[in-house]
Every structure is written in structure tokens, then in C-alpha cells.
Design an enzyme around this catalytic site. Structure first.
Site, PDB file in Angstrom:
ATOM      1  N   HIS A 104       0.843  -1.209   0.000  1.00 57.72           N
ATOM      2  CA  HIS A 104       0.000   0.000   0.000  1.00 57.72           C
ATOM      3  C   HIS A 104       0.870   1.248   0.000  1.00 57.72           C
ATOM      4  O   HIS A 104       1.986   1.248   0.509  1.00 57.72           O
ATOM      5  CB  HIS A 104      -0.957   0.012   1.191  1.00 57.72           C
ATOM      6  N   HIS A 106       0.861   5.166   1.287  1.00 58.96           N
ATOM      7  CA  HIS A 106       0.233   6.155   2.172  1.00 58.96           C
ATOM      8  C   HIS A 106       0.255   7.521   1.486  1.00 58.96           C
ATOM      9  O   HIS A 106       1.296   7.942   0.970  1.00 58.96           O
ATOM     10  CB  HIS A 106       1.038   6.316   3.468  1.00 58.96           C
TER      11      HIS A 106
HETATM   12  P1  AMP Z   1       1.920   0.014   7.267  1.00 55.88           P
HETATM   13  O1  AMP Z   1       2.397   0.060   8.698  1.00 55.88           O
HETATM   14  O2  AMP Z   1       2.714   0.829   6.305  1.00 55.88           O
HETATM   15  O3  AMP Z   1       1.761  -1.434   6.870  1.00 55.88           O
HETATM   16  O4  AMP Z   1       0.507   0.707   7.249  1.00 55.88           O
HETATM   17  C1  AMP Z   1      -0.685   0.058   7.560  1.00 55.88           C
HETATM   18  C2  AMP Z   1      -1.697   1.151   7.732  1.00 55.88           C
HETATM   19  O5  AMP Z   1      -2.975   0.551   7.710  1.00 55.88           O
HETATM   20  C3  AMP Z   1      -1.574   1.931   9.053  1.00 55.88           C
HETATM   21  O6  AMP Z   1      -1.413   3.321   8.784  1.00 55.88           O
HETATM   22  C4  AMP Z   1      -2.888   1.608   9.769  1.00 55.88           C
HETATM   23  O7  AMP Z   1      -3.378   2.719  10.477  1.00 55.88           O
HETATM   24  C5  AMP Z   1      -3.792   1.239   8.613  1.00 55.88           C
HETATM   25  N1  AMP Z   1      -4.897   0.339   8.936  1.00 55.88           N
HETATM   26  C6  AMP Z   1      -4.846  -0.817   9.651  1.00 55.88           C
HETATM   27  N2  AMP Z   1      -6.065  -1.395   9.690  1.00 55.88           N
HETATM   28  C7  AMP Z   1      -6.896  -0.604   8.976  1.00 55.88           C
HETATM   29  C8  AMP Z   1      -8.292  -0.652   8.653  1.00 55.88           C
HETATM   30  N3  AMP Z   1      -9.081  -1.660   9.056  1.00 55.88           N
HETATM   31  N4  AMP Z   1      -8.820   0.351   7.912  1.00 55.88           N
HETATM   32  C9  AMP Z   1      -8.038   1.378   7.505  1.00 55.88           C
HETATM   33  N5  AMP Z   1      -6.721   1.484   7.762  1.00 55.88           N
HETATM   34  C10 AMP Z   1      -6.157   0.514   8.502  1.00 55.88           C
END
Ligand code: AMP
Ligand code: ZN
Length: 140
Positions: A104, A106
Site C-alpha cells: 500500500h 500512504h
Molecule cells: P503500514 O504500517 O505501512 O503497513 O501501514 C498500515 C496502515 O494501515 C496503518 O497506517 C494503519 O493505520 C492502517 N490500517 C490498519 N487497519 C486498517 C483498517 N481496518 N482500515 C483502515 N486502515 C487501517
């Protein structure tokens, strides 16, 4: 259904609609939704409709599709939220701070002087996130 779908992946479930999300945009290859633990106001995520753990595993055409969507979203977020800048972040591997293992990107709109909240720490309520999402959607 996500290409190369994984049954126990949180983001594959979000694409399938099995877990709720605040959706901003969707096309053939990508899906965009609000980050539930935002680090800035308007923080959202672009995911490919292809399950790959990280940048190392993702076929480049899917990575390109994500980047194209990230640009579209960054322009809309900057305009819709009147932000001064936009930070783009993408983490690969637990050592780099990755917490969800479906690639993903950001997108974080930033106001001048705004400090960033901690990564994946504090949950925000959907009724706070929805009006922010509506502003970004209106600028798409
Ligand atoms: P990363 O640490 O780069 O893998 O980012 C994962 C992101 O997903 C974090 O910023 C979390 O806040 C976000 N996240 C986790 N669960 C959810 C969810 N159910 N809906 C939306 N965002 C989420
Ligand atoms: Zn997945």
C-alpha cells in the site's frame, strides 16, 4: 475478487467489502480508503487489487497503477483539504515499520507546521473521517 487474493489478508477483505472502509476512489486495478489511524488529517491508503506482500513482490504494472492513483489522490487531497503539501510513504518489511502485509501507498496531506501523529497508533472515529473523505472525493 482481488487478483492473487489472500484469504487471511485484511486489505483483501476490505477490497471484497467483507470489512468496512471509508472509500475514496476505485478503478480496475486500485482501491483507495481512509486510514483508520491517521497520521495527518486526510491520511489515506492506495492498494492494488492484487495481493502482494510488499514492493519486492508486486509486479511493476500494478505498482505503476498505484502510483498513478496516488498522484490523482494527492492532487485531489491537496485541493479538497487546502493542504500545503502532501507526504507519500510506502513501507516494506517489518523492519521498515510495515504492519499490514498487502502492498500500500500512504498519502498524507500536510498543513504547514503540522506535526505527524505516531504510525498506526490512535484509532479515529468513522464520523470524524467521513466529512474529511467527502472533501477529498468532491475534489476528484
Ligand atoms: P503500514 O504500517 O505501512 O503497513 O501501514 C498500515 C496502515 O494501515 C496503518 O497506517 C494503519 O493505520 C492502517 N490500517 C490498519 N487497519 C486498517 C483498517 N481496518 N482500515 C483502515 N486502515 C487501517
Ligand atoms: Zn491482500
Amino acid at each position: 475478487m482481488t487478483e492473487h487474493h489472500s484469504d487471511d489478508c485484511l486489505f483483501c477483505k476490505i477490497i471484497a467489502g467483507d470489512i468496512p472502509s471509508i472509500k475514496l476512489y476505485e478503478d480496475d486495478r486500485t482501491y483507495v480508503f481512509m486510514d483508520i489511524m491517521p497520521q495527518t488529517r486526510g491520511h489515506h491508503l492506495i492498494i492494488p487489487k492484487y495481493h502482494a506482500q510488499d514492493f519486492f513482490d508486486l509486479p511493476i504494472d500494478w505498482a505503476n497503477a498505484c502510483l498513478a492513483t496516488a498522484q490523482k489522490m494527492a492532487i485531489a487531497a491537496k485541493a479538497g483539504l487546502e493542504s500545503d503539501g502532501v507526504r507519500i510513504m510506502q513501507l516494506n518489511g517489518a523492519a521498515a515499520g510495515q504492519t499490514v502485509f498487502h502492498y500500500h501507498v500512504h498519502v498524507m496531506p500536510v498543513m504547514k507546521g503540522e506535526s505527524m501523529a505516531l504510525h498506526a497508533r490512535d484509532m479515529e472515529k468513522p464520523d470524524v473521517l467521513q466529512p474529511i473523505a467527502d472533501k477529498i472525493i468532491a475534489a476528484l
